[in-house]
Design an enzyme around this catalytic site. Structure first.
Site: not given
Ligand code: NDP
Length: 316
Positions: A140, A143-144
């Site tokens: 992701c 997200c990261d």
């Protein structure tokens, strides 16, 4: 296990656009829906940055914002939204039994499955090792990606997700290398063009991952090979991202529902009905073709209407 069995008219499993839309319709039809959010409240869209193709948002909206709005809309009509994970089901009788977190037992007249799908990984031992260590493997980018700003990363995949995420990463990272296993993209032309035209995205076609390299704690590189020439190269990176598709979250239903070879729930064409009366499916758990937020919402609506009609026919 708890001795108290709760009875509900309509149980919705999952909290993506399908689940929340089903909840809005079921709540407005007086079905007093109970919705379990699962381990990722808001579903896959919470890992998406900009959603520009959901009708009604002319300026776009972020995935997390859209999911908060959908949740609020479901709550406005008194949907009972709860944390919890469905660990077991028994659909062998007229009353559908469901267990939450291996503890709480619920008996539901109708069930709407909206459990969506989860990101896939390559499955290499080295990839899984650094994934578990939290040392530089992710599925992701949204997200990261932040953790890899001003660093060099690799992303595997050639679909719309890979292109979208490569483009997202290119704004944070100094260099993004895309590993494409064939000699062409699967992505739509517009998405592929965007990555091709981005200066700090390097695309390696016919290239596969042999091993994720690291120092035992964090990722330091990736060894790739060209599947035409067998030529290998090590690319120094700190982040290894995969964007290679998804697996439907349907394992818990496999003893009772008909699934296809990938695990997608098979619905009666043109409806949300499954092979079990009173159990309906919506969203990506049954959709390997469209997989869009708007189609998930549409099938969530269908599932609630089908559930309402099923109950009405039963109650006569
Ligand atoms: P896709 O299934 O479309 O693409 C998966 C990609 O991963 C393919 O290029 C595939 O390669 C590659 N792949 C799969 N397994 C491996 C492997 N083991 N090693 C290397 N590469 C691998 O998934 P997406 O998640 O990209 O998209 C899913 C759906 O969502 C699509 O319908 C897409 O259009 C849609 N979507 C739309 C977006 C938008 O419109 N904004 C954004 C994101 C997704 P190969 O091509 O060789 O099979």
């Amino acid at each position: 296990m708890s001795d108290i069995i709760e009875k509900v008219k309509c149980l919705i499993i999952g909290s993506g656009p399908a689940g929340y839309t089903a909840a809005i319709y079921a709540a407005r039809a007086n079905m007093s829906p109970v919705l379990y959010q699962g381990t990722q409240p808001g579903g896959q869209l919470t890992t998406t940055n900009e959603v520009e193709n959901f009708p009604g948002y002319p300026n776009g909206v972020t995935g997390p914002e859209m999911m908060i709005e959908l949740q609020k809309q479901a709550e406005r009509f008194d949907t009972d939204i709860r944390n919890g994970w469905i660990t077991k089901v028994d659909f062998s009788e007229d009353i559908h039994k469901v267990w939450v977190n291996d503890e709480k037992e619920i008996h539901a007249d109708t069930i709407i499955i909206s459990t969506g799908a989860s990101a896939k990984y390559l499955g290499l031992e080295s990839e899984q090792k650094y994934l578990k260590l939290g040392g530089g493997v992710s599925a992701c980018a949204v997200c990261d990606g932040f953790f890899y700003r001003n660093q060099e990363v690799v992303i595997v995949g050639a679909g719309d997700s890979a292109c979208e995420e490569a483009h997202y990463l290119s704004k944070l990272c100094t260099k993004v290398t895309m590993l494409v296993r064939r000699d062409e993209f699967r992505a739509s032309k517009i998405m592929a063009k965007r990555v091709v035209n981005t200066e700090n995205i390097d695309i390696l076609f016919n290239t596969e991952t042999e091993e994720v390299l690291g120092d035992g704690q964090v990722v330091t590189g990736v060894r790739v090979f060209n599947n035409n020439t067998n030529e290998k190269q090590d690319i120094p990176i700190t982040g290894f991202f995969t964007a290679i598709g998804h697996k439907p979250n349907t394992d818990v239903f496999k003893d009772y529902l008909d699934l296809d070879e990938t695990g997608y729930i098979i619905n009666v064409p043109g409806t949300s009905k499954t092979n079990v009366d009173g159990v309906f499916v919506s969203g990506d758990a049954a959709d390997h073709v469209y997989r869009q937020a708007v189609t998930a919402a549409g099938t969530g609506c269908m599932a609630a209407l089908d559930a309402e009609r099923y109950l009405a026919a039963k109650e006569g």
